[in-house]
Write a protein that holds these residues in place. Structure first.
Motif, PDB file in Angstrom:
ATOM      1  N   ARG B 374      -7.647 -44.953  19.727  1.00  0.00           N
ATOM      2  CA  ARG B 374      -6.148 -45.314  20.676  1.00  0.00           C
ATOM      3  C   ARG B 374      -6.308 -44.417  21.969  1.00  0.00           C
ATOM      4  NH1 ARG B 374      -3.531 -44.551  15.119  1.00  0.00           N
ATOM      5  NH2 ARG B 374      -5.766 -43.525  14.926  1.00  0.00           N
ATOM      6  N   PRO B 375      -6.614 -43.014  21.710  1.00  0.00           N
ATOM      7  CA  PRO B 375      -6.567 -42.303  22.957  1.00  0.00           C
ATOM      8  C   PRO B 375      -7.657 -42.752  23.965  1.00  0.00           C
ATOM      9  CG  PRO B 375      -7.101 -40.918  20.897  1.00  0.00           C
ATOM     10  CD  PRO B 375      -7.032 -42.179  20.645  1.00  0.00           C
ATOM     11  N   GLU B 376      -8.827 -43.531  23.555  1.00  0.00           N
ATOM     12  CA  GLU B 376      -9.730 -44.281  24.395  1.00  0.00           C
ATOM     13  C   GLU B 376      -9.207 -45.213  25.180  1.00  0.00           C
ATOM     14  OE1 GLU B 376     -10.243 -42.913  21.267  1.00  0.00           O
ATOM     15  OE2 GLU B 376     -12.329 -42.514  20.754  1.00  0.00           O
ATOM     16  N   ALA B 377      -8.421 -46.170  24.474  1.00  0.00           N
ATOM     17  CA  ALA B 377      -7.634 -47.209  24.884  1.00  0.00           C
ATOM     18  C   ALA B 377      -6.637 -46.883  25.963  1.00  0.00           C
ATOM     19  CB  ALA B 377      -7.139 -47.792  23.760  1.00  0.00           C
ATOM     20  N   THR B 378      -5.937 -45.895  25.651  1.00  0.00           N
ATOM     21  CA  THR B 378      -4.910 -45.438  26.506  1.00  0.00           C
ATOM     22  C   THR B 378      -5.250 -44.906  27.631  1.00  0.00           C
ATOM     23  OG1 THR B 378      -3.310 -45.188  24.406  1.00  0.00           O
ATOM     24  CG2 THR B 378      -2.761 -43.750  26.426  1.00  0.00           C
ATOM     25  N   TYR B 379      -6.384 -44.284  27.374  1.00  0.00           N
ATOM     26  CA  TYR B 379      -6.973 -43.560  28.842  1.00  0.00           C
ATOM     27  C   TYR B 379      -7.260 -44.645  29.667  1.00  0.00           C
ATOM     28  CZ  TYR B 379      -9.286 -39.826  31.695  1.00  0.00           C
ATOM     29  OH  TYR B 379      -9.698 -39.375  32.622  1.00  0.00           O
ATOM     30  N   VAL B 380      -7.910 -45.683  29.184  1.00  0.00           N
ATOM     31  CA  VAL B 380      -8.500 -46.914  30.272  1.00  0.00           C
ATOM     32  C   VAL B 380      -7.317 -47.148  30.765  1.00  0.00           C
ATOM     33  CG1 VAL B 380      -9.504 -49.099  30.206  1.00  0.00           C
ATOM     34  CG2 VAL B 380     -10.722 -47.111  28.901  1.00  0.00           C
ATOM     35  N   VAL B 381      -6.292 -47.975  29.977  1.00  0.00           N
ATOM     36  CA  VAL B 381      -5.139 -48.535  30.420  1.00  0.00           C
ATOM     37  C   VAL B 381      -4.048 -47.826  31.341  1.00  0.00           C
ATOM     38  CG1 VAL B 381      -2.923 -49.630  29.662  1.00  0.00           C
ATOM     39  CG2 VAL B 381      -4.963 -49.983  28.437  1.00  0.00           C
ATOM     40  N   GLU B 382      -3.809 -46.529  30.950  1.00  0.00           N
ATOM     41  CA  GLU B 382      -3.186 -45.747  31.858  1.00  0.00           C
ATOM     42  C   GLU B 382      -3.831 -45.140  33.170  1.00  0.00           C
ATOM     43  OE1 GLU B 382       0.307 -45.556  31.438  1.00  0.00           O
ATOM     44  OE2 GLU B 382      -0.469 -47.214  30.511  1.00  0.00           O
ATOM     45  N   GLY B 674       6.637 -30.470  15.793  1.00  0.00           N
ATOM     46  CA  GLY B 674       5.223 -29.773  15.485  1.00  0.00           C
ATOM     47  C   GLY B 674       4.204 -30.701  15.562  1.00  0.00           C
ATOM     48  N   GLN B 675       4.260 -31.800  15.049  1.00  0.00           N
ATOM     49  CA  GLN B 675       2.982 -32.496  15.253  1.00  0.00           C
ATOM     50  C   GLN B 675       2.765 -33.094  16.686  1.00  0.00           C
ATOM     51  OE1 GLN B 675       0.891 -33.933  12.573  1.00  0.00           O
ATOM     52  NE2 GLN B 675       1.802 -32.247  11.580  1.00  0.00           N
ATOM     53  N   VAL B 676       3.876 -33.293  17.553  1.00  0.00           N
ATOM     54  CA  VAL B 676       3.619 -33.660  18.631  1.00  0.00           C
ATOM     55  C   VAL B 676       3.073 -32.594  19.589  1.00  0.00           C
ATOM     56  CG1 VAL B 676       4.969 -34.379  20.913  1.00  0.00           C
ATOM     57  CG2 VAL B 676       5.729 -35.287  18.703  1.00  0.00           C
ATOM     58  N   HIS B 677       3.524 -31.358  19.136  1.00  0.00           N
ATOM     59  CA  HIS B 677       3.063 -30.134  20.067  1.00  0.00           C
ATOM     60  C   HIS B 677       1.547 -30.124  19.911  1.00  0.00           C
ATOM     61  CE1 HIS B 677       7.217 -28.037  19.352  1.00  0.00           C
ATOM     62  NE2 HIS B 677       7.166 -28.865  20.547  1.00  0.00           N
ATOM     63  N   GLY B 678       1.352 -30.220  18.587  1.00  0.00           N
ATOM     64  CA  GLY B 678      -0.219 -29.965  18.062  1.00  0.00           C
ATOM     65  C   GLY B 678      -1.173 -31.188  18.896  1.00  0.00           C
ATOM     66  N   GLY B 683      -4.426 -33.293  23.260  1.00  0.00           N
ATOM     67  CA  GLY B 683      -4.996 -34.091  24.490  1.00  0.00           C
ATOM     68  C   GLY B 683      -5.292 -33.163  25.729  1.00  0.00           C
ATOM     69  N   ILE B 684      -4.355 -32.210  25.877  1.00  0.00           N
ATOM     70  CA  ILE B 684      -4.332 -31.383  27.067  1.00  0.00           C
ATOM     71  C   ILE B 684      -6.037 -30.811  27.190  1.00  0.00           C
ATOM     72  CG2 ILE B 684      -3.538 -29.536  28.587  1.00  0.00           C
ATOM     73  CD1 ILE B 684      -0.558 -30.380  27.438  1.00  0.00           C
ATOM     74  N   GLY B 685      -6.488 -30.298  25.930  1.00  0.00           N
ATOM     75  CA  GLY B 685      -7.811 -29.741  25.707  1.00  0.00           C
ATOM     76  C   GLY B 685      -8.642 -30.634  26.233  1.00  0.00           C
ATOM     77  N   GLN B 686      -8.615 -32.084  25.879  1.00  0.00           N
ATOM     78  CA  GLN B 686      -9.489 -32.841  26.277  1.00  0.00           C
ATOM     79  C   GLN B 686      -9.625 -32.978  27.887  1.00  0.00           C
ATOM     80  OE1 GLN B 686      -9.262 -36.822  24.756  1.00  0.00           O
ATOM     81  NE2 GLN B 686     -11.305 -37.516  25.569  1.00  0.00           N
ATOM     82  N   GLY B 742       0.638 -37.330  20.504  1.00  0.00           N
ATOM     83  CA  GLY B 742       0.345 -36.267  21.445  1.00  0.00           C
ATOM     84  C   GLY B 742      -1.076 -36.411  21.728  1.00  0.00           C
ATOM     85  N   ALA B 743      -2.130 -36.548  21.077  1.00  0.00           N
ATOM     86  CA  ALA B 743      -3.398 -36.530  21.641  1.00  0.00           C
ATOM     87  C   ALA B 743      -3.846 -37.953  22.151  1.00  0.00           C
ATOM     88  CB  ALA B 743      -4.508 -36.320  20.433  1.00  0.00           C
ATOM     89  N   ILE B 744      -3.053 -38.911  21.824  1.00  0.00           N
ATOM     90  CA  ILE B 744      -3.370 -40.050  22.314  1.00  0.00           C
ATOM     91  C   ILE B 744      -2.672 -40.461  24.065  1.00  0.00           C
ATOM     92  CG2 ILE B 744      -2.691 -42.560  22.252  1.00  0.00           C
ATOM     93  CD1 ILE B 744      -2.671 -42.266  19.466  1.00  0.00           C
ATOM     94  N   GLY B 745      -1.598 -39.990  24.250  1.00  0.00           N
ATOM     95  CA  GLY B 745      -0.817 -39.988  25.295  1.00  0.00           C
ATOM     96  C   GLY B 745      -1.077 -39.066  26.298  1.00  0.00           C
ATOM     97  N   ALA B 746      -1.651 -37.912  25.934  1.00  0.00           N
ATOM     98  CA  ALA B 746      -1.516 -36.801  27.081  1.00  0.00           C
ATOM     99  C   ALA B 746      -2.772 -36.869  27.805  1.00  0.00           C
ATOM    100  CB  ALA B 746      -1.544 -35.191  26.197  1.00  0.00           C
ATOM    101  N   PRO B 747      -4.067 -37.203  27.868  1.00  0.00           N
ATOM    102  CA  PRO B 747      -5.045 -36.964  28.837  1.00  0.00           C
ATOM    103  C   PRO B 747      -4.641 -37.841  30.065  1.00  0.00           C
ATOM    104  CG  PRO B 747      -6.118 -37.234  26.521  1.00  0.00           C
ATOM    105  CD  PRO B 747      -4.446 -37.564  26.413  1.00  0.00           C
ATOM    106  N   PRO B 748      -4.318 -39.199  29.870  1.00  0.00           N
ATOM    107  CA  PRO B 748      -4.320 -39.595  31.102  1.00  0.00           C
ATOM    108  C   PRO B 748      -2.867 -39.184  31.939  1.00  0.00           C
ATOM    109  CG  PRO B 748      -3.637 -41.221  29.334  1.00  0.00           C
ATOM    110  CD  PRO B 748      -4.084 -40.097  28.794  1.00  0.00           C
ATOM    111  N   ALA B 749      -1.967 -38.620  31.307  1.00  0.00           N
ATOM    112  CA  ALA B 749      -0.873 -38.068  32.096  1.00  0.00           C
ATOM    113  C   ALA B 749      -1.510 -36.725  32.900  1.00  0.00           C
ATOM    114  CB  ALA B 749       0.189 -37.464  31.082  1.00  0.00           C
TER     115      ALA B 749
END
Lengths: 164, 786
Positions: B374-382, B674-678, B683-686, B742-749
């Protein structure tokens, strides 16, 4: 073999261990204090942080023989009976932990950071001071909050003690 | 509800042991007579093993035994499997090559185990492992997986072109037709960087064999101990299920990497039986880098077609997914059914076609890592949406709004049927939270200081709560993905909940207790949650895919329904009332409209004394549920990232990060945050820091914290979070799952923000200062040339 005599959490310990025994191995394998964790092998994650004579030290980077005669405090020795240390209490109140694996090192480092900054702590300073401790769960957000809150609690505690 | 029920921000029950050093992780298990295991590992990415000489090692102090791959094969212990069978578009099955516990003949990635040394102490085992002499005949290695067909071949005879599966989803002809009639087409090459999970607790196993009972106990760092037992029994022939107990005690983070059953724990079970003593193996960090299943690693070509009004009419995606040297347990599902099914994002897209080529390479196996597909899909779409908006000269907010799905349920062309959310509402709240109106002034202020400021968006959707068993079965899953719960109410009214999910940071001991407290009014301190032990819990599929709340929590809910019905029937009998008139309030069972009442514990005790039960009622108060969800759940959100880039150094600083999510009903806001923070940190790490690097010979160059950039506290900002709570209609709790968002949505942002700041669309993750600086230089060169 090395004869090691030290105080751990107020208890006198005397052990004869191979020369190369690390302090963390002594604590975990010989004394049974498994709250101190090993998360890496390059002294970077900080999960093994303990206090040696009042200073935070990574116990995976110290030979047991080097600290003979020293006073060591581990996470198991931080609370006074059932009364948690303000840093422990703050981590719980502010949800500063999830899986708990880095937590002992974070708490021991947190206490050290507060001790080294009697002038008080802002967020930027806390974040910089945590460079030697890695957490994969919390994104640090709540760890930073917890240490900030504990710093205030600890300094008000100090003021109170000084006033007494 | 009670003060500690659903929605209450209560501190965690499990914290006390973790903050006092009393946690019990696998490496904290010390058995009498315990020995230590260390593995000899391949230093080569691809080589034939020509000989192994253990004679010197066996003479070393403290050495008990040295085990080779042939020993394990001779003991009849079978190959590891991938548990999700998929087919190529021509109908042929995926090409799964044999995956030995320790291949006696060939090594196919750096770190592959070759021999296992058992000694009295770990230090002695380490010394002896260095004395095992392995002769290798080196072979060329494949790491450039984009050119997989050029070789060298990883598994000759199984996949001579290194292609495991040529998989597709969607209607290609209809999608091509949509492109033919489109007004605009936007194309992008997108790389999703390879990551190494890095749970802070390294993997570990302690195996204990009881010869008298022919019974093995395995403590291990697992997210799903029952699945481990099932697979080890049914496929690997370690021991039959009733002779194998798997305990996953406190587990220090997983993020997907502890789903799989790895060679080491299988070897540990064999070794414990062979040497007749308990065996402990704990990975060091470099072993974790080399052998924990890696994540992501996609190369994608994507194109999106729009009509003249900028509505999306078609989306076509070609992806090559690197699975590494062997097919790990769920490796086939991650880049296919967990990826292409989310390519519709939050948008109304009538035609989507995805082709995914899954390929072998001489690298560590790759499988699900937080978000998994899902992070990979979100990254492509976004990335696509932001880039398209820039090309059209539209605001990225406007382009998204123009295409957001508004009516639910919504059937996408890629299998998923979305339950209700509010994508416009999420965007509205995110814009407000970040003070979008104030952005131009902030940008101007940055520019006055000579800094480049950018803002980037990501509107993600994901599928969680995996999943309806029949649905996943029809797609090739080898298991059902229901969850079980058992509620044991004690005679004094305290409650034990046994769950088949596993908590390794997710806070189940608190949130599951809140579900019970909500129902019966008992304080959460009177509720214990038991998990992670196949001898205690009846069965379970474990924790991954943000399924514990939606599936595990719903199983608890259903079991509570049964307990409630029985307690009410008994209370009605005792108070001579109708069961339909019994209400539970503040820990009491009351007859509605009267002053008759019984305390919760009085009813519980009556169930156990059994002195006065209704006709036909059995004594006791214990119920079970096996809950199979009716659909995936669909958490969604909008993230906005604001960065400041130093044009002189390329250093990026995140100055503002807002995440607004719809997770359905929230059980404990503190835990969810807490789950979102982590997740955001990962995601920001990626996006900024993390990247696994192999050289051309297949050497892993990022195998320690000196070389792999983990996010540290001063790499990250404090986060601004908000939620919309839109009840999920497909499970009784109304929850959607929050573990991976968090890990799914953050990288494209993040990448959208940096590319906005520096004025180019081309930028690979991780966006290191060097890459950002080079991108700035290339933009300036291009401008100078114009």
């Amino acid at each position: 073999m090395a004869d090691v005599k030290l105080t751990v959490n107020g208890r006198k310990i005397a052990k004869t261990v191979p020369d190369r025994t690390l302090l963390v191995t002594l604590l975990r394998d010989e004394i049974g204090l498994t709250g101190t964790h090993v998360g890496c092998d390059t002294s970077q994650c900080g999960a093994c942080t303990v206090h040696i004579d009042g200073n935070a030290v990574k116990s995976c980077t110290v030979l047991a023989a080097q600290v003979s005669g020293a006073e060591v405090v581990t996470i198991e020795g931080l609370a006074k009976g059932d009364t948690l240390h303000p840093m422990q209490e703050a981590f719980r109140t502010h949800h500063g932990l999830q899986c708990g694996f880095c937590t002992p090192g974070m708490i021991m480092m947190g206490v050290d950071i507060v001790n080294r900054h009697p002038e008080g702590l802002d967020e930027e300073t806390i974040r910089k001071e945590l460079e030697g401790n890695i957490c994969r769960c919390t994104g640090y957000h709540n760890i930073v909050k917890a240490i900030g809150a504990a710093a205030e609690e600890m300094s008000s505690g100090t003021t109170q003690m000084a006033a007494e | 509800m009670s003060a500690q029920g659903i929605g209450a921000r209560v501190a965690r029950k499990e914290d006390k042991r973790f903050i006092t050093g009393a946690g019990q992780y696998t490496d904290d298990v010390y058995e009498r007579q315990m020995s230590a295991a260390v593995f000899v590992r391949s230093p080569h990415a691809h080589a034939k093993i020509t000989s192994v000489d253990t004679s010197a090692a066996l003479e070393m102090p403290g050495v008990i035994d040295v085990i080779l791959g042939q020993d394990i094969q001779d003991a009849g212990i079978g190959n590891l499997i991938c548990g999700w069978g998929i087919q190529s578009k021509d109908g042929t099955p995926m090409k799964m090559a044999p995956y030995n516990v320790m291949d006696p003949a060939v090594v196919r990635y750096v770190g592959q185990p070759v021999a296992m040394v058992i000694a009295e102490t770990r230090a002695e085992a380490v010394d002896a492992a260095e004395a095992v002499v392995v002769e290798y005949e080196e072979q060329p290695a494949l790491t450039d997986f984009g050119n997989y067909a050029a070789g060298p071949v990883v598994h000759p005879g199984t996949a001579d072109d290194n292609l495991i599966c040529d998989w597709q989803l969607g209607d290609e002809a209809a999608t091509d037709a949509a492109f033919a009639g489109a007004a605009h087409v936007v194309e992008m090459d997108i790389r999703n960087n390879r990551l190494i999970p890095n749970a802070m607790e390294p993997r570990s196993a302690v195996a204990h064999y009881n010869r008298a009972e022919d019974h093995t106990t395995l403590w291990t760092t697992s997210q799903n101990p029952h699945v481990a037992r099932l697979v080890m029994s049914a496929f690997y022939n370690v021991a039959p299920e009733h002779k194998l107990r798997v305990i996953a005690p406190d587990v220090g983070g997983g993020f997907g990497s502890k789903i799989y059953i790895y060679p080491e724990e299988i070897a540990a079970c064999y070794a414990a039986k062979r040497v007749g003593r308990p065996v402990k193996w704990t990975a060091d960090r470099t072993e974790a880098f080399m052998t924990d299943a890696h994540g992501r690693d996609h190369i994608t070509k994507a194109k999106m077609a729009f009509d003249a009004d900028h509505r999306i009419v078609g989306f076509k995606v070609d992806t090559i997914a690197n699975l590494g040297a062997y097919m790990s347990l769920f490796s086939s599902a991650t880049p296919t059914y967990l990826y292409a099914t989310l390519l519709s994002g939050q948008y109304n897209i009538a035609n989507i076609y995805a082709n995914v080529k899954l390929v072998y390479s001489h690298t560590t196996p790759v499988d699900a890592y937080r978000g998994a597909g899902r992070p990979e899909a979100t990254y492509v779409v976004e990335r696509m949406m932001e880039t398209a908006a820039r090309q059209f000269g539209l605001s990225p907010v406007e382009l998204r709004r123009k295409n957001f799905i508004k009516d639910f349920p919504h059937q996408t062309p890629v299998l998923m049927n979305y339950d209700p959310s509010d994508f416009h509402g999420l965007m509205d709240t995110a814009l407000k939270t970040i003070d979008f109106d104030g952005y131009p002034a902030r940008k101007a202020e940055s520019e006055r200081r000579g800094m480049l400021r950018g803002i980037g968006f990501s509107s993600y959707i994901e599928a969680c709560g995996i999943a309806p068993s029949q649905a996943v079965g029809s797609l090739g899953a080898g298991v059902g993905l229901w969850e079980s719960a058992e509620i044991r109410v004690n005679p004094v009214g305290t409650v034990e909940v046994l769950t088949g999910t596993h908590s390794h940071g997710q806070s189940h001991e608190t949130t599951f207790a809140q579900i019970v407290s909500d129902r019966f009014g008992v304080p959460i301190d009177n509720v214990s949650i038991l998990h992670g032990d196949t001898d205690k819990v009846q069965f379970g599929m474990g924790t991954y895919g943000s399924r514990s709340g939606p599936v595990g929590g719903s199983a608890i809910y259903k079991a509570l329904d049964k307990v409630e019905a029985k307690a009410k029937a008994l209370a009605a009998h005792l108070m001579e009332a109708d069961a339909g008139d019994i209400e539970i309030e503040n820990g009491e069972l009351k007859v509605a409209g009267t002053d008759k009442k019984l305390a919760w514990h009085e009813v519980c005790l009556a169930a156990y004394t059994a002195h006065n039960l209704p006709e036909g009622m059995e004594p006791g108060l214990k119920e079970t549920s096996f809950y199979d969800p009716s659909n995936f759940t669909f958490p969604a959100g909008t993230f906005i990232c604001e960065v400041e880039v130093d044009p002189g150094t390329g250093v990026t600083r995140i100055v503002n990060f807002v995440a607004v999510d719809d997770f359905g009903i929230i059980i404990n806001p503190m835990v969810v945050e807490g789950q979102v923070h982590g997740g955001l940190a990962q995601g920001i790490g990626q996006a900024l820091l993390e990247g696994c690097v192999y050289d051309d010979e297949g050497q892993l160059l990022t195998a320690s914290y000196m070389d792999y950039a983990m996010p540290r506290a001063d790499d990250l900002p404090s986060f601004g979070l908000d939620h919309l709570e839109i009840r999920n209609p497909s499970n009784p709790l109304g929850v959607k799952g929050c573990g991976e968002a968090g890990a799914i949505g953050a990288p494209p942002a993040v990448i959208n923000a940096i590319t906005d700041a520096i004025g180019t669309n081309a930028l690979e993750m991780p966006a290191t200062p060097e890459r950002v600086w080079r991108a700035i230089q290339s933009t300036q060169t291009a401008m100078a040339a114009e």
